[in-house]
Enzyme design. Sequence first.
Site, PDB file in Angstrom:
ATOM      1  N   TYR A  53     -16.678   6.524   2.227  1.00  0.00           N
ATOM      2  CA  TYR A  53     -18.202   7.115   2.368  1.00  0.00           C
ATOM      3  C   TYR A  53     -19.091   6.011   2.904  1.00  0.00           C
ATOM      4  CZ  TYR A  53     -16.424  11.742   0.609  1.00  0.00           C
ATOM      5  OH  TYR A  53     -15.536  12.743   0.485  1.00  0.00           O
ATOM      6  N   SER A 238     -16.379  20.944   0.783  1.00  0.00           N
ATOM      7  CA  SER A 238     -16.855  21.751   2.168  1.00  0.00           C
ATOM      8  C   SER A 238     -16.844  23.254   1.944  1.00  0.00           C
ATOM      9  CB  SER A 238     -16.213  21.375   3.358  1.00  0.00           C
ATOM     10  OG  SER A 238     -16.954  21.741   4.476  1.00  0.00           O
ATOM     11  N   LEU A 240     -19.258  25.061   2.376  1.00  0.00           N
ATOM     12  CA  LEU A 240     -20.349  25.467   3.260  1.00  0.00           C
ATOM     13  C   LEU A 240     -19.737  25.465   4.629  1.00  0.00           C
ATOM     14  CD1 LEU A 240     -23.634  25.019   1.717  1.00  0.00           C
ATOM     15  CD2 LEU A 240     -22.477  27.239   1.717  1.00  0.00           C
ATOM     16  N   GLY A 243     -21.475  22.766   6.574  1.00  0.00           N
ATOM     17  CA  GLY A 243     -22.987  23.354   6.782  1.00  0.00           C
ATOM     18  C   GLY A 243     -23.025  24.627   7.607  1.00  0.00           C
ATOM     19  N   LEU A 245     -21.743  27.605   7.163  1.00  0.00           N
ATOM     20  CA  LEU A 245     -21.975  28.960   6.286  1.00  0.00           C
ATOM     21  C   LEU A 245     -23.352  29.001   5.897  1.00  0.00           C
ATOM     22  CD1 LEU A 245     -18.553  29.151   4.520  1.00  0.00           C
ATOM     23  CD2 LEU A 245     -19.664  30.959   5.964  1.00  0.00           C
TER      24      LEU A 245
END
Length: 350
Positions: A53, A238, A240, A243, A245
């Site tokens: 990351y 994840s 969602l 993103g 959802l």
Amino acid sequence: MEYAKLGSSGIDVSNICLGSMTWGVQNSQQDADQQIEFAIDKGINFIDTAELYPVPPSGEKYGDTERIIGNWLARNKAQRQNLVLATKIAGNGLPWIRNAEDISGPAIIKSVDDSLQRLQTDYIDLYQLHWPNRTSPHFAKHRPNQVRFSEVSAAHETAVMHEILDALQTCIDAGKVKHCGLSDDTTWGINQYLKLSEKYQLPKMVSIQNEFSLLHSKDWPYLIENCIHENIAYLPWSPLAGGALSGKYLNGARPEGSRWTMSQRNGLFRDSEQSMNAVAEYKTLAEKNGYSAAQLALAWCKQVDGVTSTIIGATSIKQLNENINAFEITLDDVLLSEIDEILKRFPAPF
């Protein structure tokens, strides 16, 4: 806030895990500091990061998220003992990380030391393998024959797993790592590690984090059943669907600064016609019941039997607060039935 055991580790973790992959690209050090402190104030004690990351990953930014967390820890040393800090060693395929090579014993030893230095801490509570050396059916590779399991040498993979566990034991013996876990792996991967740990008295994997959401529920039931009965914490990432959802990408929308406006290592594989049709229906159902689409998706994820702690991320405190509040929602039987009807029609939309 609710808490649960992190598999067989004996550690209590909040049922929300604060994800950090936006810290360093979409979020600054100041943003991250605010998110960490807000999450702690809400009762979250579990933070997940990775040497890879921030995302999208790049050689220029490699390790920056761990550095951001380390900067916060250096200024808040008294908080370290109250946190369960998880990080991950990257798998193969990235030229700026160990020349794109496989995870090996020596790679574990070096990567643990490098993460400790960036995180400015003496130990890592949960050290995870970000993805296995073999190609696994994740990141939209879950259609039949997209991965050819018959072409993998089980003997070779198992031998390397043994080497990895030996290295993790060395790190645990040195007090650098408390527990270890998997990510983006399979039922076979889990069970090979369990067999090796039992046979050779090596560390047991206590957790696995895989993608899991209303758009990607393939781990139910087989992998999650395995986790329950082997006392492996299941940690959805994840929830969602990148993103999707939340509904913010419907009709081709691309809000300024959002993740889908940036280049993605694996492409926008969740952006299919079927996915967007499913999202539209979930959004309509959520709003009919007084929730946001994101809250409906997160509340659904929380109530799935076997889920230990759900990894959430946000780019603003407002968004983080909305997501945390979703875990206070109890979906009634009628609403769960309506969700299930949509899920039946869109079981694997990407």
